[in-house]
Write an enzyme that holds these catalytic residues in place. Structure first.
Site, PDB file in Angstrom:
ATOM      1  N   LYS A  22       0.815  -1.222   0.000  1.00 31.87           N
ATOM      2  CA  LYS A  22       0.000   0.000   0.000  1.00 31.87           C
ATOM      3  C   LYS A  22       0.841   1.263   0.000  1.00 31.87           C
ATOM      4  O   LYS A  22       0.434   2.261  -0.588  1.00 31.87           O
ATOM      5  CB  LYS A  22      -1.019  -0.005   1.143  1.00 31.87           C
ATOM      6  CG  LYS A  22      -0.442   0.181   2.509  1.00 31.87           C
ATOM      7  CD  LYS A  22      -1.536   0.092   3.567  1.00 31.87           C
ATOM      8  CE  LYS A  22      -0.929  -0.218   4.922  1.00 31.87           C
ATOM      9  NZ  LYS A  22       0.133   0.708   5.348  1.00 31.87           N
ATOM     10  N   ARG A  97      -6.005   3.016  11.672  1.00 31.74           N
ATOM     11  CA  ARG A  97      -5.650   1.617  11.895  1.00 31.74           C
ATOM     12  C   ARG A  97      -6.549   0.966  12.938  1.00 31.74           C
ATOM     13  O   ARG A  97      -6.373  -0.222  13.229  1.00 31.74           O
ATOM     14  CB  ARG A  97      -4.208   1.539  12.401  1.00 31.74           C
ATOM     15  CG  ARG A  97      -3.166   1.250  11.331  1.00 31.74           C
ATOM     16  CD  ARG A  97      -1.829   1.314  12.030  1.00 31.74           C
ATOM     17  NE  ARG A  97      -0.783   0.542  11.421  1.00 31.74           N
ATOM     18  CZ  ARG A  97       0.102   1.036  10.564  1.00 31.74           C
ATOM     19  NH1 ARG A  97      -0.006   2.265  10.148  1.00 31.74           N
ATOM     20  NH2 ARG A  97       1.085   0.289  10.136  1.00 31.74           N
ATOM     21  N   ARG A 136      11.753  -7.602   2.627  1.00 31.47           N
ATOM     22  CA  ARG A 136      12.071  -6.177   2.605  1.00 31.47           C
ATOM     23  C   ARG A 136      12.295  -5.614   4.010  1.00 31.47           C
ATOM     24  O   ARG A 136      12.313  -4.428   4.219  1.00 31.47           O
ATOM     25  CB  ARG A 136      10.941  -5.397   1.933  1.00 31.47           C
ATOM     26  CG  ARG A 136       9.628  -5.405   2.718  1.00 31.47           C
ATOM     27  CD  ARG A 136       8.991  -4.057   2.849  1.00 31.47           C
ATOM     28  NE  ARG A 136       8.106  -4.024   4.002  1.00 31.47           N
ATOM     29  CZ  ARG A 136       6.885  -3.550   3.993  1.00 31.47           C
ATOM     30  NH1 ARG A 136       6.374  -3.071   2.903  1.00 31.47           N
ATOM     31  NH2 ARG A 136       6.171  -3.522   5.111  1.00 31.47           N
ATOM     32  N   ARG A 138      13.202  -4.021   7.450  1.00 32.93           N
ATOM     33  CA  ARG A 138      14.137  -2.972   7.847  1.00 32.93           C
ATOM     34  C   ARG A 138      15.127  -3.575   8.842  1.00 32.93           C
ATOM     35  O   ARG A 138      14.860  -4.592   9.468  1.00 32.93           O
ATOM     36  CB  ARG A 138      13.362  -1.819   8.499  1.00 32.93           C
ATOM     37  CG  ARG A 138      12.376  -1.163   7.541  1.00 32.93           C
ATOM     38  CD  ARG A 138      11.740   0.055   8.150  1.00 32.93           C
ATOM     39  NE  ARG A 138      10.533  -0.235   8.912  1.00 32.93           N
ATOM     40  CZ  ARG A 138       9.306  -0.163   8.419  1.00 32.93           C
ATOM     41  NH1 ARG A 138       9.095   0.178   7.174  1.00 32.93           N
ATOM     42  NH2 ARG A 138       8.265  -0.435   9.173  1.00 32.93           N
ATOM     43  N   ARG A 149       3.208  -7.360  13.868  1.00 26.67           N
ATOM     44  CA  ARG A 149       2.512  -6.369  13.030  1.00 26.67           C
ATOM     45  C   ARG A 149       1.307  -6.990  12.347  1.00 26.67           C
ATOM     46  O   ARG A 149       0.240  -6.381  12.270  1.00 26.67           O
ATOM     47  CB  ARG A 149       3.453  -5.817  11.958  1.00 26.67           C
ATOM     48  CG  ARG A 149       4.420  -4.802  12.477  1.00 26.67           C
ATOM     49  CD  ARG A 149       4.738  -3.732  11.438  1.00 26.67           C
ATOM     50  NE  ARG A 149       5.726  -2.822  11.998  1.00 26.67           N
ATOM     51  CZ  ARG A 149       7.036  -2.973  11.836  1.00 26.67           C
ATOM     52  NH1 ARG A 149       7.503  -3.953  11.090  1.00 26.67           N
ATOM     53  NH2 ARG A 149       7.868  -2.139  12.398  1.00 26.67           N
TER      54      ARG A 149
HETATM   55  P1  AMP Z   1       3.821   1.965   8.892  1.00 26.60           P
HETATM   56  O1  AMP Z   1       4.997   2.536   8.186  1.00 26.60           O
HETATM   57  O2  AMP Z   1       2.515   2.536   8.425  1.00 26.60           O
HETATM   58  O3  AMP Z   1       3.813   0.462   8.892  1.00 26.60           O
HETATM   59  O4  AMP Z   1       3.948   2.403  10.430  1.00 26.60           O
HETATM   60  C1  AMP Z   1       5.069   2.043  11.214  1.00 26.60           C
HETATM   61  C2  AMP Z   1       4.681   1.996  12.686  1.00 26.60           C
HETATM   62  O5  AMP Z   1       4.228   3.278  13.120  1.00 26.60           O
HETATM   63  C3  AMP Z   1       3.536   1.051  13.021  1.00 26.60           C
HETATM   64  O6  AMP Z   1       3.983  -0.266  13.194  1.00 26.60           O
HETATM   65  C4  AMP Z   1       3.001   1.666  14.313  1.00 26.60           C
HETATM   66  O7  AMP Z   1       3.822   1.353  15.409  1.00 26.60           O
HETATM   67  C5  AMP Z   1       3.143   3.152  14.030  1.00 26.60           C
HETATM   68  N1  AMP Z   1       1.922   3.714  13.382  1.00 26.60           N
HETATM   69  C6  AMP Z   1       1.821   4.245  12.129  1.00 26.60           C
HETATM   70  N2  AMP Z   1       0.568   4.653  11.870  1.00 26.60           N
HETATM   71  C7  AMP Z   1      -0.155   4.363  12.977  1.00 26.60           C
HETATM   72  C8  AMP Z   1      -1.521   4.516  13.335  1.00 26.60           C
HETATM   73  N3  AMP Z   1      -2.413   5.031  12.473  1.00 26.60           N
HETATM   74  N4  AMP Z   1      -1.903   4.103  14.566  1.00 26.60           N
HETATM   75  C9  AMP Z   1      -1.028   3.573  15.428  1.00 26.60           C
HETATM   76  N5  AMP Z   1       0.260   3.394  15.164  1.00 26.60           N
HETATM   77  C10 AMP Z   1       0.710   3.776  13.945  1.00 26.60           C
END
Ligand code: AMP
Length: 194
Positions: A22, A97, A136, A138, A149
């Site tokens: 996404k 989320r 992929r 990190r 996750r």
């Molecule tokens: P992402 O790059 O979108 O996978 O986000 C990386 C991390 O940031 C996630 O695993 C969460 O720990 C935190 N995070 C990002 N967006 C949110 C959200 N909308 N609600 C809660 N945690 C978030």
């Protein structure tokens, strides 16, 4: 669906499990539509990199694969939505989320007389998700975090599918295909209904 009349200001949510692509699709689509991507993950990672107070608070939660609390995320998104570039529309990636986050987003938009136009759900089989995310990953991600996750997605985020389906906003797209094909199907899905 208040947003339908003004297709010049697309307000779209990209939705899907970790590894569904996404983030990649959000960037491609945003360029096609000429709107900014709001990626809460990127915003939080930036706060961590800058050692901002927000970053200090969320670093450990992010590293564990858990979710930052809804109230903090509401503040982050409300602040971002106050920037003038959002007037042309936006593409949300990684927010909301949880169901409470979706309700907060609705409220933020309502106060501006706006609404989401569509929610694009990228559908990818579980085995492929694990394969992609392991490929992929990190540096600081280990397999435990990746699985956490996915678990958090299933428990907290997946209920949003029903939430947006009930609102008639959901557009299901097969994400288990080459990037360019997925991008085309997203555009078709957005034109088809809405
Ligand atoms: P992402 O790059 O979108 O996978 O986000 C990386 C991390 O940031 C996630 O695993 C969460 O720990 C935190 N995070 C990002 N967006 C949110 C959200 N909308 N609600 C809660 N945690 C978030």
């Amino acid at each position: 669906m208040a947003g339908e009349a003004d297709n010049g200001t697309p307000r779209i949510l990209m939705f899907g499990p970790p590894g569904s692509g996404k983030g990649t699709q959000a960037a491609l689509l945003a360029r096609r539509l000429g709107v900014p991507v709001i990626s809460t993950g990127d915003m939080l990672r930036q706060a961590v990199a800058e050692s901002a107070p927000l970053g200090e608070r969320v670093a450990r939660i992010m590293a564990s694969g858990g979710l930052v609390d809804d109230e903090t995320m509401g503040e982050v998104v409300a602040e971002r939505m106050g920037h003038p570039d959002i007037r042309s529309g936006f593409l949300l990636d990684g927010y909301p989320r949880t169901v409470p986050q979706a309700e907060t987003l609705e409220l933020i938009l309502q106060q501006r007389g706006e609404a989401l136009d569509a929610v694009v759900l990228l559908d990818v089989p579980e085995g492929e998700l694990v394969r992609r995310t392991l490929n992929r990953r990190r540096d600081d991600d280990d397999e435990t975090v990746i699985r956490e996750r996915l678990r958090v997605y299933r428990n907290k985020t997946e209920p949003l599918i029903g939430y947006y389906r009930d609102q008639g906003l959901l557009r299901l797209v097969d994400g288990d295909r080459p990037v360019s094909e997925v991008a085309e199907e997203i555009l078709t899905a957005l034109k088809g209904e809405g």
